[in-house]
Design an enzyme around this catalytic site. Sequence first.
Site, PDB file in Angstrom:
ATOM      1  N   ILE A 483     -56.415-132.677   4.023  1.00  0.00           N
ATOM      2  CA  ILE A 483     -56.804-131.268   4.111  1.00  0.00           C
ATOM      3  C   ILE A 483     -58.300-131.122   4.291  1.00  0.00           C
ATOM      4  CG2 ILE A 483     -56.738-129.035   2.965  1.00  0.00           C
ATOM      5  CD1 ILE A 483     -54.353-129.849   1.477  1.00  0.00           C
ATOM      6  N   GLY A 485     -60.737-133.680   4.928  1.00  0.00           N
ATOM      7  CA  GLY A 485     -61.503-134.797   5.481  1.00  0.00           C
ATOM      8  C   GLY A 485     -61.239-136.111   4.764  1.00  0.00           C
ATOM      9  N   SER A 524     -57.863-131.861  -6.603  1.00  0.00           N
ATOM     10  CA  SER A 524     -59.071-132.575  -6.154  1.00  0.00           C
ATOM     11  C   SER A 524     -58.937-134.084  -6.382  1.00  0.00           C
ATOM     12  CB  SER A 524     -60.309-132.058  -6.890  1.00  0.00           C
ATOM     13  OG  SER A 524     -60.460-130.674  -6.722  1.00  0.00           O
ATOM     14  N   ARG A 525     -57.713-134.619  -6.145  1.00  0.00           N
ATOM     15  CA  ARG A 525     -57.439-135.981  -6.582  1.00  0.00           C
ATOM     16  C   ARG A 525     -57.483-137.045  -5.498  1.00  0.00           C
ATOM     17  NH1 ARG A 525     -52.449-137.402  -4.952  1.00  0.00           N
ATOM     18  NH2 ARG A 525     -52.422-139.221  -6.322  1.00  0.00           N
ATOM     19  N   THR A 527     -59.554-138.222  -2.876  1.00  0.00           N
ATOM     20  CA  THR A 527     -60.636-139.196  -2.680  1.00  0.00           C
ATOM     21  C   THR A 527     -60.767-140.084  -3.918  1.00  0.00           C
ATOM     22  OG1 THR A 527     -61.746-137.577  -1.294  1.00  0.00           O
ATOM     23  CG2 THR A 527     -63.055-139.450  -2.016  1.00  0.00           C
ATOM     24  N   GLY A 709     -63.584-135.564  -8.189  1.00  0.00           N
ATOM     25  CA  GLY A 709     -62.994-134.619  -7.241  1.00  0.00           C
ATOM     26  C   GLY A 709     -63.959-133.478  -6.975  1.00  0.00           C
ATOM     27  N   VAL A 710     -63.946-132.976  -5.734  1.00  0.00           N
ATOM     28  CA  VAL A 710     -64.894-131.907  -5.384  1.00  0.00           C
ATOM     29  C   VAL A 710     -64.215-130.663  -4.825  1.00  0.00           C
ATOM     30  CG1 VAL A 710     -66.779-133.494  -4.946  1.00  0.00           C
ATOM     31  CG2 VAL A 710     -65.279-132.832  -3.052  1.00  0.00           C
ATOM     32  N   GLU A 712     -62.103-128.256  -5.873  1.00  0.00           N
ATOM     33  CA  GLU A 712     -61.701-127.014  -6.526  1.00  0.00           C
ATOM     34  C   GLU A 712     -62.805-126.266  -7.261  1.00  0.00           C
ATOM     35  OE1 GLU A 712     -57.283-127.575  -8.038  1.00  0.00           O
ATOM     36  OE2 GLU A 712     -58.432-129.426  -8.121  1.00  0.00           O
TER      37      GLU A 712
END
Lengths: 753, 286
Positions: A483, A485, A524-525, A527, A709-710, A712
């Site tokens: 979603i 990248g 946000s899991r 990556t 994670g980034v 949310e």
Amino acid sequence: MTTTQPEYKWVGTRPVRHDGLDKVTGRARYGADLALPGMLVGVVVRSPHPHANIVSIDTSRAELIDGVKAIVVGADFPVIGHDDSADAGEGVVDYRDLSRNVIARDKVLYEGHPVAAIAATSSTAARMAAEAIEIQYETLPYVLTVDEAMAENAPILHDDLITKGVSTSMGETNIASRELHEGGDLDAGFAQADVVVEREFTTKAVHQGYIEPHAVVADTGEDGRSVVWCSSQGHFLVRTQTAKVLGWEPSQIKVIPAEIGGGFGGKTTIYLEPLAVMLSAKAGRPVKLVMSRDEVFRASGPTSATRIRVKIGADKDGKITAAQAWLAYTAGAFKGSPVGPGCDCILTPYVIENFLIEGYDVVTNTAKVTAYRAPGAPMAAFASETVLDEIADELGIDPIDLRLRNAVKEGARAVYGPKFRRVGFIETLEAIKDHPHYKTPLGPNQGRGIASGFWFNGGLESSATVNINEDGTAVVVTGSPDIGGSRAAMAQMAAEELGIDVYRIRPVVADTESVGFTDVTGGSRVTFATGMAVVEACRKVVGLLSERAAKVWGVDQSEVEWVDGQAQHVLGAHSPLTIEEIADGAADTGGPVTASAAVNARGVGMAFSTQLCDVEVDTETGAVKILRYTTAQDAGRAIHPSYVEGQMQGGVAQGIGWALNEEYIYNNDGVMENPGFLDYRIPVASDLPMIDTVIVEVPNPNHPYGVRGVGEVGIVPPMAAVANAISDATGKRITDLPMSPTRIVKALMDNED
Amino acid sequence: MKYAAPVTVEEAQHLLASDEEAQVFAGATDLIPQIRAGRKQPPLTVDLKRIPRLVNMRVEGNTWVIGAAVSAAQLSSNPDLAVDFPGMTEAAALIGSDQIQSRATLGGNLCNASPAADTVPAMIVNGAVGVIATSEGTRMVPVSDIAIGPGSTCLAPGEFLLELLVERPPLRTADAYLRFIPRTEMDIAVVGAAARVTLAEDGVVESSRIAIGAVAPTVLRVDEAEAALAGRVIDDDLLDEIATAASERGSPITDKRGTADFRRHVVGVLTKRVVAAAAQRAGGSQ
């Protein structure tokens, strides 16, 4: 402020995403793009009433229409029990409720609730059949808001609903559960306070607003197996949930992921898939179902409407002495609002000894809410961060200093229980405080607001396989729909591990039969967790490549080092063997080089964001212009800074829409009045300034590259930041969202009275 | 549903006579969404864009003749029109997106008969007249009389708008249009206001026309404000006076786009701003 990471060649750089060209040229295939020979098209017949008993459904006339090949209604699906439930990665799913949300049985619970579905050779035939189905309803009184649903003698949605989290039975109720966090001595805490501020807030239901409507093609064979193509945030979830609703084994269904045109949490459930599978089974042909935008608004998403009260006390130095919060969230037609995470996040950025937080999950005659970017946290933060701003005002303390005085750091205990590991909240506050934006002067009718936010982030299960091709390139296979990248991020981490060029890696999102189980792209899991699986699989591959080199050289593997994509002998006794050479000769050294890894990821790095917003208010028309916006967020380490910035900016853009204009508007019949992007006003590009980003990097020690994670946390602070800025500009505290021109003019005119 | 694209007025009239429920269109930027939403199902749609007279604009003598199917993009990129009617041009340029601009037309905006149509107040303050094709030939109707209620016009079955006539403005005259939307673009006016002001040599208002949209079933002239302006120099007190007159003129409704109170208030704000803008332009600075 992206810190350079000289020890990495690929991590922290900005390669062009591998899926970018196809998406730019239009070649990428999204949910609605697939067409199969003999494919039928379908429509879903939906309830026009917010609450009604279904007295009868007669499909006989519709079945006679030329071109109609299959019709399904609720009775065609198995009865599923409440006890059958599971954690879907974004909250617990009750499959009984899910099955009845997919298609109503005896009762419709919201306008837009599916009642029947039709597959036909043309959409015209399907639409004619939809009109020919005769449904008799017995309409019932309905509730749209938490106030209506919690009122005495309110109309009841589910006569078997029992309130969880209370000791005594509530009788017939719309309250599905009560959450509670309690600590210290509340009265003593407020007694120590020099200032106490208590306010009440309301927020409206808002939609995730993804551009791509839900779409599915299902092809069910005579063998009782079905292949499903769809756009989702997790095709394994689609497989499990579809199977549960149909009463099938998950392995009877293969789900092939399409590209996804936005999800924001809204595609972590199913709507159309079981209908398409069942229609296809009945018709013996593939069936395609695509929602219209109208259906997306009426029957998918949104997130909760809420009423929230917050009371915070602080001493004259700005130390918070006590805090109390009461939150009630609409769940929509079935239990499961994000009030739990709302309660968990509302005061979590701060060290608070004395607190009481209670939350209520309330069913209403509106579409069942679905996860939306940091589910439950943004509305909670709107309330708490606004009250904190008012406390700072009253005490004459800089709002950043107030937050710094109370900010959590490693070792502090969160109000909802756990102890923090290393987190970067303080660093985000300092980044904003040090930013030139914080010091620029403001003009007349302009104001500045800050706000912070917290989000847990997720771990969960991920699988990855890395295959080395005979030309020395690598395929990285995962089960995580891309979603934001993530393909690029996976390729970068793999490039770093394998020591080869990032463009010699092909990151692939595989179907449910081509890669191990993987939870949704949510929380946000990806990556973090899928990244861990990729790194682990790459390390196995590097082991295999080193082993092959040792075999070629006739040395022990301990004498082989993997450096920059080639095997080197530690003493230089042999010329290096490149990955291309090893791949080319793999047949002679043991066959293809491939490895898989799977994780149930632990050690999630929690996320904090602090945001700064300047607005200008037209005091005559109530129009709010966002003049400047800066967001600082702890990313742990940014694998691909552009996509981290994109996530930060995206969260802010959605938050600004939520703050200023977005809302579900219902008419007097409980029918949504604005199911389209004309009157459901997400921001257009010209509504927003360039959103400035500051990536703070406090690495997560539990991830090989320090990732947090980034996706949310960026949407948590904006509504409070905008509200605080409006207050600074006008002297008026708006406590109801959206802060639309109508509402602002009204607030300013009340001022004059 | 059948589609026809006649190339002459007569051919179009013949087609319309063949089916009472036939629907003419130009840009179809309103019609297509209405069909998609199931609100209209015309058996025959008649595309007017192939008729040369409807897609041309020119000055004849002292009058602008603008084909009913001239696109908003064509209008707003005409430098001569922008000199004569900066307000009408900016109203046309506000409609929709770039894509919509290339299709949407002045005639369509008028005949769709939305009370919120952006170009209609601007046409009305400029005294625009519609030329309507009838079975007998043509008839002329002032723009202010064409829309008679939301979605309905004075056009009889079989009639359609051919072109709009607008006399070039006299000296020291300029128009302006403002609308209020909650976003910056891609929206429908919650309230709209247009003004045309003619100043005397000494700077007093010689005459003015003010029209407001989305506060009543049709666009309204604000006669009281026009009378108040006549013979006076524009100052803040006068602007407040006409703002009040505009607020009191309408009978707005509360709907999903705004409350009646908000519309009443903001139409006053826009009226004083648009009069000030038109007067400033008329005074020589644009």
